[in-house]
Structures are given as C-alpha cells and as structure tokens.
Motif scaffolding. Structure first.
Motif, mmCIF file in Angstrom:
data_model
loop_
_atom_site.group_PDB
_atom_site.id
_atom_site.type_symbol
_atom_site.label_atom_id
_atom_site.label_comp_id
_atom_site.label_asym_id
_atom_site.label_seq_id
_atom_site.Cartn_x
_atom_site.Cartn_y
_atom_site.Cartn_z
ATOM 1 N N ILE A 77 -3.436 -4.714 -0.198
ATOM 2 C CA ILE A 77 -3.249 -4.206 -1.577
ATOM 3 C C ILE A 77 -4.336 -3.216 -1.992
ATOM 4 O O ILE A 77 -4.292 -2.669 -3.097
ATOM 5 N N LYS A 78 -5.287 -2.970 -1.126
ATOM 6 C CA LYS A 78 -6.477 -2.214 -1.549
ATOM 7 C C LYS A 78 -6.204 -0.759 -1.920
ATOM 8 O O LYS A 78 -6.979 -0.150 -2.652
ATOM 9 N N GLU A 79 -5.082 -0.213 -1.448
ATOM 10 C CA GLU A 79 -4.787 1.179 -1.806
ATOM 11 C C GLU A 79 -4.088 1.305 -3.152
ATOM 12 O O GLU A 79 -3.848 2.399 -3.634
ATOM 13 N N LEU A 80 -3.756 0.158 -3.731
ATOM 14 C CA LEU A 80 -3.175 0.179 -5.079
ATOM 15 C C LEU A 80 -4.340 0.295 -6.060
ATOM 16 O O LEU A 80 -5.022 -0.682 -6.332
ATOM 17 N N THR A 81 -4.550 1.486 -6.546
ATOM 18 C CA THR A 81 -5.724 1.708 -7.404
ATOM 19 C C THR A 81 -5.356 1.966 -8.860
ATOM 20 O O THR A 81 -6.209 1.983 -9.725
ATOM 21 N N ASN B 92 0.801 -1.230 0.000
ATOM 22 C CA ASN B 92 0.000 0.000 0.000
ATOM 23 C C ASN B 92 0.834 1.280 0.000
ATOM 24 O O ASN B 92 0.352 2.333 -0.380
ATOM 25 N N TYR B 93 2.098 1.181 0.440
ATOM 26 C CA TYR B 93 2.959 2.365 0.390
ATOM 27 C C TYR B 93 3.109 2.881 -1.045
ATOM 28 O O TYR B 93 3.396 4.051 -1.261
ATOM 29 N N LYS C 189 1.002 3.387 -3.396
ATOM 30 C CA LYS C 189 -0.314 3.717 -3.970
ATOM 31 C C LYS C 189 -0.239 4.714 -5.128
ATOM 32 O O LYS C 189 -1.173 4.804 -5.912
ATOM 33 N N ASN D 223 -6.762 -6.136 2.254
ATOM 34 C CA ASN D 223 -6.415 -4.868 2.897
ATOM 35 C C ASN D 223 -4.980 -4.436 2.586
ATOM 36 O O ASN D 223 -4.681 -3.245 2.550
#
Ligand SMILES: [Zn+2]
Length: 161
Positions: free
Chosen positions: A70-74, A37-38, A40, A68
């Motif tokens: 990986i969820k910020e990788l959009t 997630n870092y 993103k 959770n």
C-alpha cells in the motif's frame, strides 16, 4: 483456469486504473491489498486507525509485505466512521470494525439494478453469518459481533436480505 490481474480484469470492462479517483479496501490483510499500488493516482479512502496501524513503524517491521503493498498510495483521505463517497448515497463506506481495527464494508447502488453490500471479511462464509461465527484471529471479537449486528440492521433497513 485463467487468472487475470486486476489491470486486465478492468480492461475487459473498459477501464484503466487511471480512471479511478478513489480506491477503498475493506481492510489491509494480505489477501485484500494485492494490486492496491496500481491505484497510486487515486485517493485512498481508509479508516484513520487502520491507516495509522498499517503505516506504523512496528507494523512495517512485523509485516513489511503489507506495508509494501500500500506504500505507493500517497493520496489519503482518513475516515473516522461512515463516508458517503459521492455525497448522494449511491456509494457509502460503512465502518464495521472488529476483523481489523478499521475494517469497513461498502454499500453500492450506483449503476446497479439492485443495491449490494460488500461485506469484506465481516463474514468469511455464509455459515459465519448464520451462526455469528467469528474467527479467533480477528482483531476484536466483541467489536466484530457489534459490527455484525450493525450490518444486519443496515441490510434490513435497506431490505437487502
Ligand atoms: Zn481479513
């Protein structure tokens, strides 16, 4: 022993997470996605079937910690096979499914004295490579063996053995 976070490890070599345009994971098992997630702001290079599985409603329910992580990788670039990241052959994602549905390995020659192939979890131990041992928890054993053959042929072609 000092354990550094990925952010701090990058700092020791002069990078910040914001410096990266792309992020790729060999696969989405818990021990390979820790600080994803870092990144993103980067584009996640992921096999489409791996992405579809990890973001499916059933997986979100069954393995919420994986989702959770990986969820910020959009920003997503869904791959369906090998991918030459910069178009010059210096960093190439090779699809090697079996350990997971969309497991991939990475060829890198950019900035290195000698090219390397990162195996992800295609092989857990050197012994697995010698005896073609496949963990029973792999997604598909036959597919893993096929990927091992493809990996060895690729390594031989590159003369990395
Ligand atoms: Zn794994």
């Amino acid at each position: 022993m000092v354990i550094l976070s990925l952010v701090n490890q990058l700092k020791t070599i002069g990078f910040k997470v914001e410096d990266f345009n792309y992020v790729a994971l060999s696969h989405t098992h818990f021990d390979h996605i820790g600080h994803a997630n870092y990144f993103k702001n980067a584009t996640w290079l992921v096999q489409e079937n791996e992405y579809n599985l990890v973001t499916s409603d059933s997986e979100k329910t069954k393995n919420p910690n994986i989702y959770n992580a990986i969820k910020e990788l959009t920003k997503i670039k869904k791959l369906n096979g090998d991918f030459d990241v910069f178009g010059d052959g210096t960093v190439v994602i090779k699809t090697m499914p079996g350990h997971t549905i969309g497991h991939q390995v990475l060829y890198i020659e950019a900035g290195l004295e000698k090219p390397i192939l990162l195996t992800g979890d295609l092989y857990h131990f050197e012994k697995n490579r010698e005896n073609k041992g496949v963990p029973s928890f792999n997604y598909d054993v036959a597919q893993t063996l096929k990927s091992m053959e493809a990996f060895e042929a690729y390594a031989k072609k590159l003369m990395l053995q």
